[in-house]
Design an enzyme around this catalytic site. Sequence first.
Site, PDB file in Angstrom:
ATOM      1  CG  HIS A 177      -4.314  -1.328   7.523  1.00 48.59           C
ATOM      2  ND1 HIS A 177      -5.176  -0.505   6.827  1.00 48.59           N
ATOM      3  CD2 HIS A 177      -3.767  -2.162   6.610  1.00 48.59           C
ATOM      4  CE1 HIS A 177      -5.158  -0.833   5.549  1.00 48.59           C
ATOM      5  NE2 HIS A 177      -4.313  -1.834   5.392  1.00 48.59           N
ATOM      6  CG  HIS A 209      -2.106   1.343  -0.323  1.00 47.31           C
ATOM      7  ND1 HIS A 209      -3.083   1.422  -1.309  1.00 47.31           N
ATOM      8  CD2 HIS A 209      -2.160   0.069   0.142  1.00 47.31           C
ATOM      9  CE1 HIS A 209      -3.701   0.267  -1.412  1.00 47.31           C
ATOM     10  NE2 HIS A 209      -3.170  -0.578  -0.539  1.00 47.31           N
TER      11      HIS A 209
HETATM   12  O1  G3P Z   1      -1.216  -6.130   4.538  1.00 48.81           O
HETATM   13  C1  G3P Z   1      -2.555  -6.115   4.908  1.00 48.81           C
HETATM   14  C2  G3P Z   1      -3.354  -5.205   4.036  1.00 48.81           C
HETATM   15  O2  G3P Z   1      -2.809  -3.931   4.139  1.00 48.81           O
HETATM   16  C3  G3P Z   1      -3.383  -5.648   2.623  1.00 48.81           C
HETATM   17  O3  G3P Z   1      -4.172  -4.871   1.789  1.00 48.81           O
HETATM   18  O4  G3P Z   1      -4.695  -3.157   0.122  1.00 48.81           O
HETATM   19  O5  G3P Z   1      -3.971  -2.471   2.364  1.00 48.81           O
HETATM   20  O6  G3P Z   1      -2.353  -3.462   0.786  1.00 48.81           O
HETATM   21  P1  G3P Z   1      -3.786  -3.441   1.250  1.00 48.81           P
END
Ligand code: G3P
Length: 269
Positions: free
Chosen positions: A23, A65
């Site tokens: 992630h 992000h």
């Molecule tokens: O794509 C999985 C996860 O990353 C989604 O949440 O907030 O990290 O974009 P976020």
Amino acid sequence: MTKTHNLPTLYNDNDDDFIIIAHRGASAYYPENTMIAFKKAVEMEAEMIELDVMMSKDGVPIVFHDAKLNRHTNGSSYIKLYSLKELKNLDAGSWFHPKFSDQTIPTLEEVLTFASGKVALNIEIKTEAVSNDIENSIEQKALQLVKKYGMRNHVLFSSFDYRAVQHLKKLDPDIPVALLYNRNQSRRLLPHQLVEQYNVDAFNCSYRQLKRKWMADLNKHKIPTFIYTVDSKRRMQKLIAGGVTGIFTNKPDLLKSVVQNYHLNSTTD
Ligand code: G3P
């Protein structure tokens, strides 16, 4: 007729029908969404890397992000107000640790150059960058870059914005796309109904959202399911036993050892 779900081909498949997804890279140990976090995730044998894509003021897909720069760089305000050149002058690593001060915000192109031939990607299109238009959209630009780097069969797109999901399937009906569950756009439908309605290949949600009823529905309809963001060993074990297809984790090394032990135990049972 049963729908075929297209999933990316992995370069480094562990062959266990389960996908270890780093992630934002190996982001428990390195600044998220930076090249070092991605490189280290590959060293830790992640099978896929998740990253977030936004657009610079001059229309370049970049990997970041948040909508604002404040938290993860020495810049401030909204990312969309800055050109790529301006963004490249920012330090995207010191917030995590001063030793990462050389890390900058990567472009999607830089990440594709690195990943091509090496590791599959999950490209999340951030809601902030999506509009009603397909022409010149972030979806269109990201897809063009993916094709340019020969990664069409090695990426899974996803978005919380269901418009992006629809745009991608319109641009390329066979490109693997996952719906990132968004309650406001889902009208109490079950996962399989959403997957059918948007003609997508996978269903992604948080472990907090995953109800028992949903897991049963997803298993019954054989829908690939990816769950975020799980850093606890026990939760990883529970989800693997429940039959999920992959897990997003900030600790790909931990997930790798959990997966290995899980398979060792199940073969000795
Ligand atoms: O794509 C999985 C996860 O990353 C989604 O949440 O907030 O990290 O974009 P976020």
